[in-house]
Design an enzyme around this catalytic site. Structure first.
Site, PDB file in Angstrom:
ATOM      1  N   PHE A  27       0.856  -1.192   0.000  1.00 59.79           N
ATOM      2  CA  PHE A  27       0.000   0.000   0.000  1.00 59.79           C
ATOM      3  C   PHE A  27       0.891   1.241   0.000  1.00 59.79           C
ATOM      4  CE2 PHE A  27      -2.291   3.540   1.851  1.00 59.79           C
ATOM      5  CZ  PHE A  27      -3.437   3.549   1.081  1.00 59.79           C
ATOM      6  N   ASP A  56       9.249   2.971   1.500  1.00 59.57           N
ATOM      7  CA  ASP A  56       8.078   3.687   1.995  1.00 59.57           C
ATOM      8  C   ASP A  56       7.961   3.377   3.483  1.00 59.57           C
ATOM      9  OD1 ASP A  56       5.602   4.501   2.827  1.00 59.57           O
ATOM     10  OD2 ASP A  56       4.509   3.736   1.092  1.00 59.57           O
ATOM     11  N   LYS A 112       2.757  10.110   8.135  1.00 56.61           N
ATOM     12  CA  LYS A 112       2.059   9.647   9.349  1.00 56.61           C
ATOM     13  C   LYS A 112       2.607  10.220  10.672  1.00 56.61           C
ATOM     14  CE  LYS A 112      -0.789   6.020   7.717  1.00 56.61           C
ATOM     15  NZ  LYS A 112      -0.506   5.228   6.530  1.00 56.61           N
TER      16      LYS A 112
END
Ligand SMILES: *Cc1c(COP(=O)(O)O)cnc(C)c1O
Length: 395
Positions: free
Chosen positions: A136, A221, A250
């Site tokens: 993702f 990532d 995040k």
């Protein structure tokens, strides 16, 4: 529970499946709803609220910066942005930082940087990006094209050309896929939304070697795994494999929107003036918040504590797995990013915990994810384990 949910259901896009609760306040690892009901937070805004809710030093930094300067654009220098870049560089493999506002934008930047770097060095044609199945990377077109979950593509095709996907931890498939047409390999060291699946050291080492052989860039990532989540500032430190480009978001600003892309000088040089930009990226308030987050996360002993608490949570989950082998398959993940592999429905478990006032996430039908604030206490860990034990016993 009423007016906020009613308003939202009337006026908001219906693209989220939301719990029937509206939060109005939070402190530490706790959240409070409209009626003052208390919740224990093992979601942390999906691994965003690294220092929990309303952490004093972050709130103070935001207030002070907001009173001084909210925004000026990247036509000018600002102190929080420049200082934050220095902290990130001094604590990583990187030499240069680009700021944006979200994870997807960080991925988008990394992909564009990789293609442009290849273009400037090798000319057109070296454009292929290799990503992992079940990965993702976000919802914008480039990030979505890298995301290896066809369910997320439905109705949005055609995607960006020249992406391909190989199975996670399949070194042979990766070696086969990476060739002279490849400009980048992008991967999450631990697949987060994919169900908290750690990649093997061998796989990351293979990725590094394959990229070096093909003259491709290795992109990590770490939007979910970065900023102390695994008990190290960055998950790549656990593997001893360095990427060429690192994506963060995040947890970076502890709850404000901020993304970052880190790279060595030689790589980042491909982003020449005017080639890429972000109006809000590196906003002074978000950067001031991130400076406060990093000061705490990098303070002596903090990451040791994350590792110890992660071990305590993992051991407790392991005990449950052994006690209820017909309902729980096992535990995986690192630090405070853990997945409970279940035989029963993980969303049923999540709902049962929710009705007891505990927030968790279920990225896959058979994986319950625990990503509490990094400041979670042992008593709170015990509360989660106690509730989970009762629920598993009664299922
Ligand atoms: C959350 C996440 C993203 C996307 O971040 P957004 O801020 O939602 O765009 C990308 N990659 C990983 C690994 C993530 O966990």
């Amino acid at each position: 529970m009423g007016i906020i949910k009613d308003l939202g259901e009337t006026y908001l896009a219906a693209n989220y499946r939301r719990f029937p609760v509206a939060f109005v306040r939070g402190k530490g690892s706790r959240l409070f709803d409209e009626e003052g009901r208390e919740y224990l937070d093992f979601c942390a805004g999906i691994a965003v609220c690294a220092l929990g809710h309303a952490p004093e030093e972050v709130v103070r930094a935001i207030k002070e910066q907001a009173e001084r300067l909210l925004h000026v654009s990247n036509l000018y220098w600002t102190e929080p942005q420049a200082r934050l870049a220095r902290v990130l560089v001094e604590n990583s493999f990187a030499e240069r930082v680009f700021f944006c506002n979200s994870g997807a934008e960080a991925v988008e930047t990394a992909l564009k940087l990789a293609r442009r770097y290849a273009y400037l060095r090798s000319g057109p044609g070296k454009t292929r990006i290799v990503a992992l199945e079940n990965s993702f990377h976000g919802r914008t077109y480039g990030a979505l094209s890298a995301t290896g979950q066809p369910a997320y593509w439905e109705g949005f095709e055609p995607l960006v050309p020249d992406f391909m996907h190989v199975p996670a931890n399949d070194t042979e498939a990766l070696i086969q896929a990476v060739d002279e047409r490849t400009c980048a390999v992008i991967l999450e060291p631990i697949l987060g939304e994919g169900g908290v699946i750690p990649l093997s050291r061998e796989f990351l080492e293979t990725a590094r070697q394959a990229c070096d052989r093909a003259g491709a860039l290795l992109i990590f990532d770490e939007i979910q795994t970065g900023i102390g989540r695994t008990g190290r500032l960055f998950a790549y430190e656990l593997y001893g494999v360095e990427p060429d480009i690192l994506c963060l978001a995040k947890g970076l600003a502890g709850g404000l929107p901020l993304g970052a892309v880190l790279a060595r000088e030689e790589v980042m040089a491909a982003l020449t003036p005017g080639s890429h930009a972000s109006t809000f990226g590196g906003n002074p308030v978000c950067c001031a918040a991130a400076l406060a987050v990093l000061e705490r996360v990098l303070s002596p002993g903090f990451l040791d504590e994350v590792r110890l608490k992660g071990e305590a949570l993992r051991k407790g989950l392991q005990v449950l797995a052994e006690k209820f082998p017909e309902k729980v398959k096992g535990v995986r993940g690192v630090g405070l990013l853990l997945g409970l592999e279940t035989h029963v429905s993980s969303s049923e478990l999540m709902q049962a915990l929710f009705s007891r006032g505990i927030l968790t996430t279920a990225p896959k039908p058979d994986v319950l994810r625990l990503s509490p604030p990094l400041i979670i206490g042992y008593r709170e860990i015990d509360a989660l384990l106690g509730a989970l034990k009762e629920i598993l016993a009664s299922l």
